[in-house]
Motif scaffolding. Structure first.
Motif, mmCIF file in Angstrom:
data_model
loop_
_atom_site.group_PDB
_atom_site.id
_atom_site.type_symbol
_atom_site.label_atom_id
_atom_site.label_comp_id
_atom_site.label_asym_id
_atom_site.label_seq_id
_atom_site.Cartn_x
_atom_site.Cartn_y
_atom_site.Cartn_z
ATOM 1 N N SER A 149 9.884 -76.137 56.124
ATOM 2 C CA SER A 149 11.062 -76.552 55.317
ATOM 3 C C SER A 149 12.364 -76.189 56.174
ATOM 4 O O SER A 149 12.301 -74.668 56.342
ATOM 5 C CB SER A 149 10.744 -75.915 53.783
ATOM 6 N N TYR A 150 13.022 -76.907 56.557
ATOM 7 C CA TYR A 150 14.487 -76.967 56.538
ATOM 8 C C TYR A 150 15.492 -76.900 56.363
ATOM 9 O O TYR A 150 15.942 -78.341 56.221
ATOM 10 C CB TYR A 150 14.529 -77.444 58.668
ATOM 11 N N SER A 183 19.388 -76.425 55.505
ATOM 12 C CA SER A 183 20.833 -76.948 56.236
ATOM 13 C C SER A 183 21.612 -75.696 56.810
ATOM 14 O O SER A 183 22.518 -75.571 57.757
ATOM 15 C CB SER A 183 22.098 -77.595 55.048
ATOM 16 N N VAL A 184 21.465 -74.229 56.327
ATOM 17 C CA VAL A 184 21.464 -73.453 56.704
ATOM 18 C C VAL A 184 20.065 -72.338 56.759
ATOM 19 O O VAL A 184 19.404 -71.684 55.803
ATOM 20 C CB VAL A 184 22.824 -72.523 55.335
ATOM 21 N N GLY A 185 20.407 -71.486 58.182
ATOM 22 C CA GLY A 185 19.527 -70.493 58.409
ATOM 23 C C GLY A 185 18.192 -71.097 59.055
ATOM 24 O O GLY A 185 18.154 -71.584 59.443
ATOM 25 N N ARG A 186 17.551 -69.217 58.738
ATOM 26 C CA ARG A 186 15.914 -70.099 59.680
ATOM 27 C C ARG A 186 15.717 -71.161 59.047
ATOM 28 O O ARG A 186 15.017 -71.221 57.773
ATOM 29 C CB ARG A 186 15.688 -68.633 59.727
ATOM 30 N N PRO A 187 14.016 -71.943 59.365
ATOM 31 C CA PRO A 187 13.261 -72.550 58.644
ATOM 32 C C PRO A 187 11.925 -71.686 58.390
ATOM 33 O O PRO A 187 11.809 -70.449 58.887
ATOM 34 C CB PRO A 187 12.470 -73.237 60.151
ATOM 35 N N VAL A 188 11.852 -72.170 57.166
ATOM 36 C CA VAL A 188 11.089 -71.036 55.901
ATOM 37 C C VAL A 188 9.847 -72.247 55.637
ATOM 38 O O VAL A 188 9.858 -73.224 55.686
ATOM 39 C CB VAL A 188 11.710 -70.786 54.575
ATOM 40 N N SER A 189 8.955 -70.903 55.611
ATOM 41 C CA SER A 189 7.336 -71.854 55.930
ATOM 42 C C SER A 189 7.184 -72.121 53.735
ATOM 43 O O SER A 189 6.870 -70.872 53.191
ATOM 44 C CB SER A 189 6.142 -70.923 56.136
ATOM 45 N N ARG A 190 6.902 -72.806 54.057
ATOM 46 C CA ARG A 190 6.588 -72.721 51.917
ATOM 47 C C ARG A 190 4.573 -72.905 51.860
ATOM 48 O O ARG A 190 4.233 -73.936 52.420
ATOM 49 C CB ARG A 190 7.267 -74.007 51.933
ATOM 50 N N TYR A 191 4.272 -72.570 50.832
ATOM 51 C CA TYR A 191 2.920 -73.070 50.716
ATOM 52 C C TYR A 191 2.275 -73.318 49.246
ATOM 53 O O TYR A 191 3.089 -73.233 48.696
ATOM 54 C CB TYR A 191 1.894 -71.799 50.708
ATOM 55 N N GLN A 192 1.374 -73.426 49.302
ATOM 56 C CA GLN A 192 1.026 -74.725 48.477
ATOM 57 C C GLN A 192 -0.787 -74.436 48.330
ATOM 58 O O GLN A 192 -1.939 -74.467 49.121
ATOM 59 C CB GLN A 192 0.845 -76.555 48.643
ATOM 60 N N TYR A 193 -1.223 -74.738 47.049
ATOM 61 C CA TYR A 193 -2.351 -73.515 46.514
ATOM 62 C C TYR A 193 -3.274 -74.713 46.581
ATOM 63 O O TYR A 193 -3.019 -75.786 46.112
ATOM 64 C CB TYR A 193 -2.643 -72.694 44.870
#
Length: 238
Positions: free
Chosen positions: A213-214, A216-226
């Protein structure tokens, strides 16, 4: 720098641990504490990333502090350094999320190994948004990637069944909503570093899918789903 709190009631041992720590690059000693109460005061006042924790202390012991840390949900990791060698203490410490366990007396080389391994795991996880199975086995779980699936029936090193069960219960409660490692770590009450190990494991099994997930501010973050339909994959580890 990884900010460290030493919790040890023996001033001489605390001094030795302090000197050992100063020899290893990447760590900064925040303070020392001789009781659980004193340790909690420091934790509430300062940023602490890692605790070097004794078990045998006056009044409340180190295992009580481990319980309190989980409830705080501040993402603090713990390496136990104790004369307690009974399996009950070892199992309890690992169940409450200790990332390593050193039994006194120990050689400096073992101390150095524990701290450098922890430091490299932290650095590795901080710069990774995704990971291959080979990297996962090599850097996180310390498993031989040539092992067959029939041979892998135990949880990887550093993971416990009780914590895995708690994490899965919290994931199911999200009812399919995506989450980050940091969000789930806060919800469960363990450190992000520890949580990332469980997430890598569940992702490698196919129980979690990930998407970057990108914002507007900061590093991209990995988001997880079950992936509920693949729940059967975890049964051999329960």
């Amino acid at each position: 720098m990884i900010k460290v709190l030493i919790v040890e009631d023996d001033p001489m041992v605390a001094e030795f641990n302090k000197r050992y720590l100063q020899k290893i690059e990447g760590f900064s000693l925040i303070d020392t504490a001789s009781t659980v109460k004193n340790a909690m005061e420091i934790i509430n006042r300062e940023q602490v990333d890692l605790i070097l924790l004794d078990i045998y202390m006056p009044r409340e012991n180190g295992l009580e502090l481990l319980k309190k840390i989980i409830k705080l949900g501040k993402g603090i990791d713990v390496i136990v350094i104790s004369a307690a060698s009974d399996m009950r203490s070892v199992k309890t410490a690992l169940r409450y999320g200790a990332v390593d366990y050193l039994i006194k007396p120990f050689e400096y080389e073992r101390f150095q190994s524990a701290l450098t391994s922890y430091r490299e795991e932290v650095r590795f996880m901080e710069k990774q948004e995704s990971i291959s199975q080979e990297e996962l086995d090599k850097y996180i779980f310390n498993k031989d990637s040539s092992a067959t699936n029939d041979q892998i029936t135990d949880l990887p090193k550093g993971l416990t069944k009780n914590t895995l069960k708690l994490i899965l219960e919290n994931i199911v409660e999200l009812e399919g909503s995506p989450f980050s490692a940091e969000e789930l770590a806060s919800k469960v009450g363990i450190s992000r570093v520890s949580m990332q190990k469980y997430i890598y494991f569940l992702t490698s099994l196919g129980l979690l899918t990930s998407e970057v997930s990108y914002g507007s501010v900061g590093r991209p973050v990995s988001r997880y789903q079950y992936v509920e339909s693949k729940d059967y994959l975890i049964k051999q580890y329960k």
